[in-house]
Design a protein around this motif. Structure first.
Motif: not given
Ligand code: ZN
Length: 145
Positions: A61-63, A89-93, A105-107
């Protein structure tokens, strides 16, 4: 086993996002408008607030992680592929505060742009479509073909 596909750069765009827009929402909108099936995104700038997520590898699960303050975008990186037939779009920042301390983390939706300059590279030569992956619980690029 890895998934490796040969791709070529088709087109490259540079732009600036509007003040006050949702970072992930706007990137998805641009990719939908251009019907990007495969691409790569990079950017920098600043946000008014950030909504990130951390994927828990045990619970699948995403926290959520909400940071309600201005931060610099020191690095935004993402890819564009196809999910449920649409550009996705899958992005991290990575974001930094006034002391230079970083968050990352995961945007997630809800990250509000103060200013953002980006480049979008549209690629061709392969189709990468997302599908549910049993092992990770994530929507990953399909292994077949
Ligand atoms: Zn992610």
């Amino acid at each position: 086993m890895a998934v490796v596909k040969k791709v070529e750069t088709k087109e490259r765009f540079m732009g600036r996002l509007g003040h006050g827009c949702d970072l992930l929402g706007e990137l998805n909108e641009i990719c939908r408008e251009k019907n990007v099936r495969l691409g790569w995104l990079k950017g920098l700038g600043a946000v008014r607030k950030a909504c990130l997520a951390y994927y828990d590898q045990y619970t699948h699960e995403y926290q959520p992680l909400e940071i309600d303050r201005p931060l610099e975008i020191t690095h935004l990186v993402g890819n564009v592929s196809v999910k449920d037939g649409n550009p996705f779009v899958h992005a991290h920042v990575t974001l930094a505060d006034e002391k230079g301390h970083a968050y990352g983390g995961h945007l997630a939706p809800g990250t509000i742009v103060f200013a953002c300059e980006f480049t979008l590279e549209i690629l061709s030569g392969a189709v990468l479509e997302r599908a549910f992956d049993e092992t990770t619980g994530l929507s990953l690029w399909k292994m077949s073909e």
